[in-house]
Design a protein around this motif. Structure first.
Motif, short mmCIF file in Angstrom:
data_model
loop_
_atom_site.label_atom_id
_atom_site.label_comp_id
_atom_site.label_asym_id
_atom_site.label_seq_id
_atom_site.Cartn_x
_atom_site.Cartn_y
_atom_site.Cartn_z
N ASN A 137 30.08 26.91 50.50
CA ASN A 137 29.44 27.60 49.39
C ASN A 137 30.32 27.56 48.15
OD1 ASN A 137 27.32 28.25 51.05
ND2 ASN A 137 27.13 30.31 50.27
N ASN A 138 29.70 27.61 47.00
CA ASN A 138 30.42 27.58 45.74
C ASN A 138 31.29 28.81 45.59
OD1 ASN A 138 31.13 27.68 42.94
ND2 ASN A 138 29.46 26.24 42.54
N PHE A 139 32.55 28.59 45.27
CA PHE A 139 33.50 29.69 45.12
C PHE A 139 33.03 30.72 44.10
CE2 PHE A 139 37.00 31.54 42.70
CZ PHE A 139 37.77 32.11 43.69
N THR A 140 32.38 30.27 43.02
CA THR A 140 31.99 31.18 41.95
C THR A 140 30.97 32.22 42.42
OG1 THR A 140 30.27 29.64 41.18
CG2 THR A 140 32.45 29.46 40.18
N GLU A 141 30.22 31.93 43.48
CA GLU A 141 29.25 32.89 43.98
C GLU A 141 29.91 34.17 44.50
OE1 GLU A 141 26.98 30.88 46.95
OE2 GLU A 141 25.70 29.86 45.50
N TRP A 142 31.16 34.07 44.95
CA TRP A 142 31.88 35.21 45.51
C TRP A 142 33.04 35.62 44.62
CZ3 TRP A 142 30.57 37.31 50.45
CH2 TRP A 142 29.50 36.66 51.07
N ALA A 143 33.07 35.14 43.38
CA ALA A 143 34.20 35.42 42.49
C ALA A 143 34.34 36.91 42.20
CB ALA A 143 34.03 34.64 41.19
N SER A 144 33.23 37.64 42.17
CA SER A 144 33.29 39.08 41.87
C SER A 144 34.05 39.84 42.95
CB SER A 144 31.88 39.65 41.72
OG SER A 144 31.14 39.49 42.93
N LEU A 145 34.09 39.30 44.16
CA LEU A 145 34.87 39.90 45.24
C LEU A 145 36.32 39.44 45.17
CD1 LEU A 145 35.03 41.53 47.94
CD2 LEU A 145 34.43 39.40 49.10
N PHE A 146 36.51 38.13 45.02
CA PHE A 146 37.85 37.57 45.12
C PHE A 146 38.76 37.99 43.96
CE2 PHE A 146 35.99 33.87 47.69
CZ PHE A 146 36.15 34.59 48.86
N ARG A 147 38.19 38.37 42.83
CA ARG A 147 39.05 38.76 41.70
C ARG A 147 39.79 40.06 41.98
NH1 ARG A 147 36.59 42.42 37.99
NH2 ARG A 147 34.39 42.86 38.47
N HIS A 148 39.38 40.80 43.03
CA HIS A 148 40.07 42.04 43.40
C HIS A 148 41.13 41.83 44.47
CE1 HIS A 148 37.36 44.52 41.00
NE2 HIS A 148 36.35 43.85 41.51
N TYR A 149 41.28 40.59 44.93
CA TYR A 149 42.26 40.32 45.98
C TYR A 149 43.62 39.96 45.38
CZ TYR A 149 44.63 38.16 49.93
OH TYR A 149 45.54 37.84 50.90
N SER A 150 44.67 40.55 45.92
CA SER A 150 46.04 40.22 45.52
C SER A 150 46.66 39.33 46.58
CB SER A 150 46.88 41.49 45.35
OG SER A 150 46.35 42.31 44.34
N PRO A 151 46.84 38.05 46.29
CA PRO A 151 47.39 37.13 47.30
C PRO A 151 48.89 37.36 47.48
CG PRO A 151 47.12 35.99 45.23
CD PRO A 151 46.54 37.36 45.03
N PRO A 152 49.46 36.83 48.54
CA PRO A 152 50.92 36.89 48.70
C PRO A 152 51.61 36.30 47.49
CG PRO A 152 49.88 36.13 50.73
CD PRO A 152 48.81 36.16 49.69
#
Length: 262
Positions: A137-152
């Motif tokens: 699936n296109n990453f942009t479809e879930w961007a509203s969720l992923f922008r709240h994630y803090s990666p290592p």
């Protein structure tokens, strides 16, 4: 089996009694594990790791479990069953088979899959009979969720991070495969990992599930032939170096996110 800069959403079910997880279960039914944790974790856990130590001792040499480097409590709240269904329930997700080399694809609405079609892992099922969503699936479809994630916070030179998100039921997992380096953080539940260095190809069948491998092959391995292994818990992050063989087994319903360094 590298996912690239797309979305991973591994979706299975759990039909066991509910119990709260270490940070609450987020409405995902964690239930009793399909198997126990390992007798002894053989992957180091580090809560005080510096970037210099990471590069010198782990980045190119061996896996490590990181603790306390980021705070993803907000992301965890957004990953509750109720909130994910409200935000993404109508989105179509593409499922792939859970074998080392995925071929068959099935498209389903996220809500239909979560509410109607999820089922527990059958220990006798082959990998090509077990469906999960992986990188289609296109990453942009879930961007509203992923922008709240803090990666290592530890990156590697000349790599670009790409997120992959998963929800998987007890007993599910991905059999042995390898790709580039990356991180995997557990948001809810527990995920048991098995890892071999690149020069040590594991004994496995690419169309058997990790659950079947654990039952049929793992118990017969001599101590020196066993993999590095550990169960990663909610809030912990596993780092795996480039080309390390790894297989996973979810002990509870597990919500997780990987950061691949491509």
């Amino acid at each position: 089996m590298a996912p690239g800069p797309l979305l991973l959403l591994a979706l299975w079910a759990l039909a066991a009694p509910a119990r709260p997880g270490p940070a609450g279960d987020g409405g995902w039914r964690l239930g009793g594990p399909a198997v126990a944790e390992e007798e002894r974790c053989t992957v180091e856990r580090r809560a005080d790791l510096t970037y210099t130590e990471f590069v010198q001792h782990y980045a190119f040499l061996r896996p490590v479990i990181l603790q306390g480097l980021t705070d993803n409590s907000k992301f965890r709240a957004l990953c509750s069953r109720e909130r994910l269904l409200a935000s993404f329930g109508e989105r179509v997700v593409r499922l792939s088979t859970a074998n080392t080399y995925s071929y068959r694809k099935v498209d389903l609405p996220f809500q239909e899959y979560v509410e109607q079609l999820l089922h527990p892992q059958d220990p006798t099922s082959l990998g090509n009979d077990t469906l999960y969503f992986f990188g289609d699936n296109n990453f942009t479809e879930w961007a509203s969720l992923f922008r709240h994630y803090s990666p290592p916070p530890f990156g590697l030179l000349d790599t670009t991070p790409a997120y992959s998100f998963g929800i998987a039921g007890a007993g599910s997992g991905v059999p042995f495969h390898w790709h580039g380096p990356g991180y995997s953080e557990v948001i809810y539940g527990r995920k048991r990992w098995f890892l071999y260095p690149p020069e040590k190809t594991p004994e496995f069948h690419p169309n058997k599930t990790t659950l079947a491998w654990l039952r049929d092959t793992y118990s017969a391995l001599a101590p020196h032939a066993r993999p590095l292994e550990c169960t990663v818990r909610a809030g912990e992050v596993l780092y795996f170096p480039d080309r390390w063989w790894h297989a996973t087994l979810n002990l509870d319903t597990s919500v997780f996110i990987s950061t691949f360094l491509g």
